[in-house]
Write an enzyme that holds these catalytic residues in place. Structure first.
Site: not given
Length: 413
Positions: A70, A124, A189, A214
């Protein structure tokens, strides 16, 4: 591994292949290793305590062996180094998804008491929802690019834009917007453009967001997000990632690093096919409007005269599915899926009509894609002649373009 980016003397295509992998030959390796460990042994607990204290204070990447997954992972670190290099940023921090990445950025700014966000639609759908819903205790002011400077308040922590935008592919002058932001960080973005077509840092952006799911991954088989930014911001993001646990899995980091190596080749090939399909759609009487960016890219959006849901139901080669950026072509109806979570009035304000379809163009042959799309669009209604007016709606794509042929609408026009 030394993750300090070297001076940018290599082309983007070369960086895509080699960034994050410079130490492999010295390790006797050719392919980047995959480290799946969740924890790492250490017999020096005093030294570990000192390193953890340093991370808690600074958020700097741990030097020496990893401690716990982590906190850091060597495979993920390679992907972060490579992506930062491609975006021309000082650092990058990877997360479990694009939404986890955006959440971390908002939390970093909110922790400083800067809970107000200025944003430009469309974004988005889930990004829009995150800002509008107030789930993170934020308040958002929606504006157009010209209104950004007036919308900024003393408690504004972030200005967010997406260009080309999802799903209308509208474009924004990033340099002008960055100037309007003043000292407030501009978050861009860059999922649709990727660093192959656009590097927002070069235009004044402070933070660059990707849904790595993507184009960075490129094969529809990995979920992830990443933020490219300055090292100071990266340190704060690492603290949030550690506290919230929104870490990228090492296997995802491995696949994303591999995906970057072919990103320039994929993006250019897919963009060429998308531009050709946009041209044919613009000349088709069954299409009311075509959206394709001046920047180029592999995304095409178009509005049909008929029922868009029939087109979704009619494709056979093209996959009717949400998401984008894969090697195969996907098509979806934003009003039903990707932007359904946004209210109807807000969708309309953002230019998302009920007849709009969004297509992510893959690596298939353009002729095969056009045949499938042509059949799904069905016969032209009420057209007296022309390629789209024949029985069955079959377009004569080999014929010379008509003098009346419409050009795809470019964002900003």
């Amino acid at each position: 591994m030394d993750t300090t980016p070297p001076a940018p003397t290599r082309s983007l295509a070369t960086e895509a292949v080699h960034a994050g992998r410079e130490d492999l030959a010295a390790l006797g390796l050719h392919a980047a290793p995959l480290d799946l460990s969740t924890t790492y042994p250490s017999h020096d607990s005093r030294a570990e305590a000192a390193r953890l204290d340093e991370f808690a204070a600074t958020g700097a990447r741990l030097q020496g062996p990893p401690v716990y997954a982590r906190l850091d992972n060597p495979t993920v670190a390679r992907f972060e180094t490579a992506l930062a290099r491609l975006e021309g940023a000082e650092a990058a921090v990877a997360f479990a998804s694009g939404m986890a990445a955006l959440t971390a950025v908002v939390l970093v700014r909110a922790a400083r008491g800067l809970r107000h966000v200025v944003a430009v639609r469309p974004l988005y759908g889930c990004s829009d929802h995150l800002l509008t819903s107030g789930l993170l205790g934020t308040e958002v002011t929606w504006t157009d690019p010209a209104g950004i400077a007036d919308a900024i308040r003393p408690d504004t922590g972030l200005v967010m834009v997406e260009t080309p935008a999802n799903p209308t592919l509208s474009e924004i002058d990033l340099r002008a917007v960055a100037h309007s932001c003043g000292s407030v960080p501009l978050l861009v973005d860059n999922t649709f453009a990727t660093p192959v077509l656009q590097r927002p840092v070069e235009h004044g952006a402070r933070i660059v967001l990707h849904s790595a799911t993507k184009y960075l991954g490129g094969h529809g088989d990995v979920l992830g997000g990443v933020v490219a930014c300055d090292e100071e911001t990266a340190r704060e993001l690492r603290k949030v990632r550690f506290a919230t646990g929104g870490v990228l899995h090492p296997l995802a980091g491995y696949l994303l690093l591999r995906g970057l190596s072919t990103l320039p080749v994929r993006m250019r090939a897919q963009s060429a096919t998308a531009a050709e399909l946009a041209r044919r759609l613009a000349d088709d009487p069954r299409i009311a409007r075509v959206h394709y960016p001046e920047l180029g890219g592999a995304m095409v959006s178009f509005e049909v005269h008929g029922d868009p849901h029939e087109v979704i139901a009619g494709v056979r080669l093209i996959t009717p599915a949400v998401s984008l950026g894969s090697v195969d072509t996907l098509i979806q109806h934003p009003g039903s899926i990707s932007h359904r979570i946004i209210g109807e009035d807000d969708r309309r304000t953002g230019g998302i009509s009920e007849r709009l379809l969004r297509m992510s163009v893959g690596l298939e042959d353009a002729e095969d894609l056009w045949r499938d799309l042509d059949a799904a669009l069905g016969p032209a209604r009420g057209a007296a002649g022309g390629a789209g007016g024949r029985a069955g709606g079959a377009a004569d794509v080999s014929a010379a373009p008509s003098p009346r042929r419409r050009e795809p609408e470019r964002a900003g026009r």
